[in-house]
Write a protein that holds these residues in place. Structure first.
Motif, short mmCIF file in Angstrom:
data_model
loop_
_atom_site.label_atom_id
_atom_site.label_comp_id
_atom_site.label_asym_id
_atom_site.label_seq_id
_atom_site.Cartn_x
_atom_site.Cartn_y
_atom_site.Cartn_z
N LEU A 86 133.99 -40.96 32.75
CA LEU A 86 135.26 -40.65 33.66
C LEU A 86 136.19 -39.34 32.76
O LEU A 86 137.60 -39.51 32.34
CB LEU A 86 136.01 -42.14 32.31
CG LEU A 86 135.69 -43.43 33.09
CD1 LEU A 86 135.87 -45.18 32.76
CD2 LEU A 86 135.76 -43.90 35.02
N ILE A 87 135.33 -38.74 31.28
CA ILE A 87 135.46 -38.16 31.14
C ILE A 87 135.97 -36.34 32.82
O ILE A 87 137.62 -35.63 32.29
CB ILE A 87 134.80 -37.17 30.29
CG1 ILE A 87 134.05 -37.78 28.41
CG2 ILE A 87 135.81 -35.83 30.15
CD1 ILE A 87 135.77 -38.33 28.36
N ALA A 88 135.57 -37.10 33.98
CA ALA A 88 135.71 -36.11 34.37
C ALA A 88 136.01 -36.94 35.83
O ALA A 88 134.60 -36.96 36.21
CB ALA A 88 134.80 -35.12 34.65
N VAL A 89 137.27 -36.77 36.65
CA VAL A 89 136.76 -38.06 38.20
C VAL A 89 137.33 -37.22 39.24
O VAL A 89 138.57 -36.86 38.69
CB VAL A 89 136.62 -39.34 37.73
CG1 VAL A 89 136.79 -40.25 38.94
CG2 VAL A 89 136.06 -40.11 36.36
N HIS A 90 136.78 -37.04 39.83
CA HIS A 90 137.62 -36.98 41.27
C HIS A 90 137.96 -37.46 42.10
O HIS A 90 138.47 -39.01 41.69
CB HIS A 90 136.87 -35.82 42.01
CG HIS A 90 137.37 -35.37 43.45
ND1 HIS A 90 137.52 -35.83 44.22
CD2 HIS A 90 137.32 -33.68 43.12
CE1 HIS A 90 137.90 -35.06 45.19
NE2 HIS A 90 137.78 -33.54 44.46
N PRO A 91 139.77 -37.13 43.06
CA PRO A 91 140.60 -38.08 43.23
C PRO A 91 139.29 -39.11 44.27
O PRO A 91 140.13 -40.09 44.09
CB PRO A 91 141.50 -37.59 42.75
CG PRO A 91 141.66 -36.26 43.30
CD PRO A 91 140.37 -35.71 42.34
N ALA A 92 139.13 -38.52 44.94
CA ALA A 92 137.95 -39.44 45.51
C ALA A 92 137.07 -40.31 45.25
O ALA A 92 137.20 -41.92 45.85
CB ALA A 92 136.97 -38.28 46.59
N TYR A 93 137.15 -40.15 43.81
CA TYR A 93 136.66 -41.34 43.28
C TYR A 93 137.23 -42.49 42.23
O TYR A 93 136.65 -43.21 41.11
CB TYR A 93 135.04 -40.98 42.86
CG TYR A 93 134.19 -40.36 43.14
CD1 TYR A 93 133.39 -40.91 44.32
CD2 TYR A 93 133.96 -38.75 43.39
CE1 TYR A 93 132.60 -40.26 45.25
CE2 TYR A 93 133.13 -38.49 43.98
CZ TYR A 93 132.21 -38.82 44.95
OH TYR A 93 131.15 -38.76 45.54
N ASP A 94 138.69 -42.67 41.95
CA ASP A 94 138.91 -43.39 41.12
C ASP A 94 138.83 -44.37 41.18
O ASP A 94 139.11 -45.11 40.77
CB ASP A 94 141.08 -42.46 41.25
CG ASP A 94 141.36 -41.21 40.70
OD1 ASP A 94 140.68 -41.29 39.66
OD2 ASP A 94 142.58 -41.02 41.08
N ASP A 95 139.26 -45.00 42.60
CA ASP A 95 139.15 -46.50 42.60
C ASP A 95 138.13 -47.31 42.41
O ASP A 95 137.68 -47.84 41.62
CB ASP A 95 139.86 -46.73 43.97
CG ASP A 95 141.06 -46.91 44.23
OD1 ASP A 95 141.86 -46.16 43.45
OD2 ASP A 95 141.59 -46.47 45.31
N ALA A 141 132.11 -36.06 36.83
CA ALA A 141 132.20 -34.66 37.99
C ALA A 141 133.50 -34.56 38.70
O ALA A 141 133.99 -35.18 39.03
CB ALA A 141 131.23 -35.04 39.12
N LEU A 142 133.60 -33.17 39.00
CA LEU A 142 134.89 -33.26 39.41
C LEU A 142 134.16 -32.17 40.64
O LEU A 142 135.09 -32.66 42.07
CB LEU A 142 136.17 -31.69 38.28
CG LEU A 142 136.52 -33.00 37.39
CD1 LEU A 142 137.36 -31.15 36.58
CD2 LEU A 142 137.43 -33.26 37.85
N ALA A 143 133.02 -31.13 41.02
CA ALA A 143 133.09 -30.62 42.01
C ALA A 143 131.96 -31.22 42.83
O ALA A 143 131.75 -30.78 43.48
CB ALA A 143 132.36 -29.05 41.18
N TRP A 144 131.60 -32.86 42.37
CA TRP A 144 130.22 -32.89 43.31
C TRP A 144 131.05 -33.55 44.56
O TRP A 144 130.20 -33.12 45.79
CB TRP A 144 129.96 -34.37 42.53
CG TRP A 144 129.11 -35.52 43.90
CD1 TRP A 144 129.49 -36.33 44.41
CD2 TRP A 144 128.09 -34.33 43.37
NE1 TRP A 144 127.82 -36.81 44.73
CE2 TRP A 144 127.17 -35.63 44.33
CE3 TRP A 144 127.26 -33.70 42.86
CZ2 TRP A 144 125.82 -35.64 45.04
CZ3 TRP A 144 125.68 -33.43 43.48
CH2 TRP A 144 124.59 -34.83 43.50
#
Length: 354
Positions: A86-95, A141-144
């Protein structure tokens, strides 16, 4: 003597509502009965281990250690895999990742990250109170979502993602440094840190921080078709934690390394209990012993076929059978001869010095 310690057991896959998996004391008694010597304890189950209380109270930490000691156990590491995510979550994985956080911060990306950061800070303090030297986590992950370059990869996008990832982790790394604890990222697909190249990029972004290290899990490298033994040669100085987890990759005409959205049993690459897959653990334990790794060998049970209780029961003996007590002398010491300089020169056919 610097040598591997083990066997240890990661508790995450075993904590549940039924005995013996419902309390720390029950889990400890069960693990000890199987032959384990250490527990890797996650920080997301306060009824098992309360990281906030551990960060604030030496008495609480002493009590935890005494309770484990009654079963002949110690703590290998604490784990914040879910919080690190949860330190870095791309918006696609928010939910998808919202449930990793408490209800009060779900749906608020900034509050969720702040909460996760605070838990990591608490874990640093708690680890120090417990006398631990390593901690296990994920990078997030932000770039994944952009790992496969289509449309063509934008270098600036990846640079920005890793710069932001480093900025989020730098104060956490500094906190671990203040407490003398190594922060070990499990290199894992779906995390921005998932192989040597991505770890190197992050390491450079945090200025080769002295507390930035690796949790080595060969199963993820096998499924990425990496040479995990060569990885140890390259990164042994940064490997400070070790998950014993097996995997297999069965070449297929229909499915590749990405899995085809299939369940684990149907994938070409899948996790197995130690000894049931393709990972060369003899080679791994030999390499780690060669380089003086003196941390724990910890079973992380994940298998698409074998049940958890059987995997845990077999795992302790499997790890114990791989341990290599380091020799304190060379095997040919019995044949050592003198090394006085005149004799050496004679052996080389050199004239005696005037």
């Amino acid at each position: 003597m610097n040598t591997l310690k083990g066997p240890g057991l990661f508790l995450s896959q075993f904590i549940g509502q039924e005995a013996p998996f419902n309390t720390l004391d029950n889990l400890a008694a069960w693990a000890a009965s199987l032959g384990y010597k250490a527990l890797q304890i996650p920080c997301n189950h306060p009824h098992i281990f309360d990281v906030q209380q551990a960060a604030a109270s030496q008495a609480y930490c002493d009590d935890i250690q005494q309770r484990l000691a009654r079963h002949g156990l110690v703590i290998s590491e604490l784990s914040t895999h879910l919080e690190g995510q949860l330190i870095a979550v791309h918006p696609a994985y928010d939910d998808a990742f919202n449930d990793f956080a408490p209800p009060a911060v779900r749906g608020d990306r900034h509050a969720r990250q702040q909460w996760a950061t605070e838990v990591l800070m608490q874990a640093a303090q708690a680890s120090a109170r417990l006398g631990l030297t390593a901690h296990a986590t994920f990078s997030g992950a932000l770039a994944w979502p952009y790992f496969y370059p289509w449309p063509p990869r934008k270098e600036a996008l990846i640079d920005t993602a890793f710069a932001e990832l480093a900025a989020r982790w730098r104060p956490i790394l500094d906190e671990f440094d203040r407490h003398g604890v190594n922060l070990c990222y499990e290199l894992h697909p779906s995390e921005d840190l998932h192989d040597g190249v991505s770890f190197d990029r992050f390491l450079a972004a945090v200025d080769h921080h002295p507390r930035c290290h690796i949790l080595f899990d060969p199963s993820h490298m096998l499924l990425q078709q990496m040479d995990y033994l060569a990885f140890i040669d390259l990164y042994h100085e940064r490997i400070k934690a070790f998950h014993v987890k097996d995997a297999e990759f069965i070449r297929s005409g229909r499915c590749g390394v990405y899995g085809g959205y299939q369940p684990w049993r149907e994938r070409a690459g899948r996790f197995r209990s130690p000894g049931d897959g393709q990972v060369d653990f003899k080679g791994i334990f030999s390499r780690l012993a060669q380089y003086g790794y003196n941390g724990w060998a910890v079973l992380e049970w994940e298998c698409c076929l074998k049940d958890a209780a059987t995997g845990a029961a077999e795992g302790a003996g499997f790890i114990a059978g791989q341990m290599i007590p380091l020799a304190d002398r060379a095997f040919d010491d019995f044949a050592v001869t003198g090394s006085e300089l005149p004799a050496i020169r004679r052996m080389l056919g050199l004239e005696a010095q005037p």
